[in-house]
Write an enzyme that holds these catalytic residues in place. Structure first.
Site, mmCIF file in Angstrom:
data_model
loop_
_atom_site.group_PDB
_atom_site.id
_atom_site.type_symbol
_atom_site.label_atom_id
_atom_site.label_comp_id
_atom_site.label_asym_id
_atom_site.label_seq_id
_atom_site.Cartn_x
_atom_site.Cartn_y
_atom_site.Cartn_z
ATOM 1 N N GLY A 1 0.826 -1.216 0.000
ATOM 2 C CA GLY A 1 0.000 0.000 0.000
ATOM 3 C C GLY A 1 0.852 1.255 0.000
ATOM 4 C CB THR B 1 0.957 3.570 4.805
ATOM 5 O OG1 THR B 1 -0.334 4.109 4.528
ATOM 6 C CG2 THR B 1 1.515 4.195 6.068
ATOM 7 C CG ASP C 1 0.362 -4.591 5.677
ATOM 8 O OD1 ASP C 1 0.416 -3.629 4.884
ATOM 9 O OD2 ASP C 1 -0.265 -5.636 5.428
ATOM 10 N N GLY C 2 0.109 -1.598 6.511
ATOM 11 C CA GLY C 2 -0.922 -0.564 6.659
ATOM 12 C C GLY C 2 -2.283 -1.180 6.934
ATOM 13 C CG ASP D 1 -7.980 -0.659 3.550
ATOM 14 O OD1 ASP D 1 -7.385 0.180 2.868
ATOM 15 O OD2 ASP D 1 -7.895 -1.877 3.350
ATOM 16 N N GLY E 1 -7.683 -3.170 0.881
ATOM 17 C CA GLY E 1 -7.987 -2.089 -0.078
ATOM 18 C C GLY E 1 -7.098 -2.200 -1.310
ATOM 19 N N GLY E 2 -5.861 -2.647 -1.105
ATOM 20 C CA GLY E 2 -4.932 -2.824 -2.228
ATOM 21 C C GLY E 2 -4.992 -4.226 -2.815
ATOM 22 C CD GLU F 1 -1.987 -6.635 2.833
ATOM 23 O OE1 GLU F 1 -1.461 -5.693 2.232
ATOM 24 O OE2 GLU F 1 -3.166 -6.626 3.206
HETATM 25 C C1 5RP Z 1 -3.485 -3.656 0.978
HETATM 26 C C2 5RP Z 1 -3.810 -3.151 2.322
HETATM 27 C C3 5RP Z 1 -3.298 -1.814 2.698
HETATM 28 O O1 5RP Z 1 -2.542 -1.944 3.856
HETATM 29 C C4 5RP Z 1 -4.438 -0.881 2.931
HETATM 30 O O2 5RP Z 1 -5.247 -0.856 1.768
HETATM 31 C C5 5RP Z 1 -3.965 0.537 3.276
HETATM 32 O O3 5RP Z 1 -3.416 1.133 2.154
HETATM 33 P P1 5RP Z 1 -2.784 2.592 2.183
HETATM 34 O O4 5RP Z 1 -1.549 2.499 3.004
HETATM 35 O O5 5RP Z 1 -2.500 2.854 0.724
HETATM 36 O O6 5RP Z 1 -3.796 3.524 2.763
HETATM 37 O O7 5RP Z 1 -4.462 -3.776 3.111
HETATM 38 O O8 5RP Z 1 -4.124 -4.868 0.721
#
Ligand code: 5RP
Length: 220
Positions: A29, A31, A81-82, A84, A96-97, A103
């Protein structure tokens, strides 16, 4: 500070959790992209990384960070990890990604899960962000009907194929009051590969980028 600058602050603060001479788990993502950028500056101090997506692998390899297959390592000390959304118990919505399956595997294989996000991601009740659910393509319509039965409004992420060759349904209109229960309930449906609720294995630490800088949040 912009949302992106707050993501950067959280990513920078996560560096202190990286252990020298170890392999770090790396999510996916925007972040995490900031995290990879700062990790590159200390790459000589770590053994390498395990990656949750082709995109993160490519970015890390571009910096010369060695990326290991999870099968070739003996567990992971720290996973960064990030998310949503996160609630105050550090249950998360992720995907979201579209990288939720890998993950969740890496989160499960890691001793410590550090989540990095900007302050907008912390919520009282999860569900405002549509819940990603990865499904085997032939099960998509069946699972969509099951999701409607529990009050969700699934929308097929058309044209998107996950790194595992599967489809994603984004489920709107859910108020996730009992994240563990819903995660388990959905996990029992045949055809679902991964539910984007990370509640059985929540984050251990949430680092939020805020207008005042990075703040560490522990579970309530
Ligand atoms: C990807 C994820 C990301 O961690 C999540 O979508 C957050 O993304 P971003 O850092 O672009 O806000 O779960 O599958």
């Amino acid at each position: 500070m912009t949302q992106d600058e707050m993501k950067r602050k959280a990513a920078e603060a996560a560096l202190e959790y990286v252990i020298a001479d170890e392999i770090v788990g790396v999510g996916t993502g925007s972040t995490v992209n900031h995290f990879i950028d700062v990790l590159a500056e200390i790459k000589h101090k770590i053994k390498g990384a395990v990656s949750s997506s082709e995109a993160s692998t490519e970015r890390m390899q571009g910096y010369g960070i060695k990326v290991y297959d999870l099968n070739d390592v003996n567990g992971i000390e720290v996973y960064i990890d990030g998310a949503d959304e996160s609630d105050h118990y550090l249950n998360l919505i992720k995907g979201g990604g579209g990288a939720l399956t890998r993950e969740k595997i890496i989160a499960g294989a890691s001793k410590k899960f550090i989540c990095i996000a900007d302050e907008s991601k912390l919520v009282d009740v999860m569900g405002e962000f549509p819940l990603p659910v990865e499904v085997i393509p032939m099960a998509r319509s069946f699972i969509a009907r099951e999701l409607v039965k529990i009050g969700g409004r699934p929308v097929w992420r058309e044209g998107f194929v996950t790194d595992n060759g599967c489809d994603i349904l984004d489920v709107h209109d859910l108020k996730i009051m009992e994240p563990v229960k819903l995660e388990n309930q959905l996990n029992s449906l045949p055809g679902i590969v991964t539910v984007g609720i990370f509640a059985n294995r929540p984050a251990d630490v949430l680092i939020l980028g805020t207008q005042e800088g990075a703040k560490t949040v522990l579970s309530k």
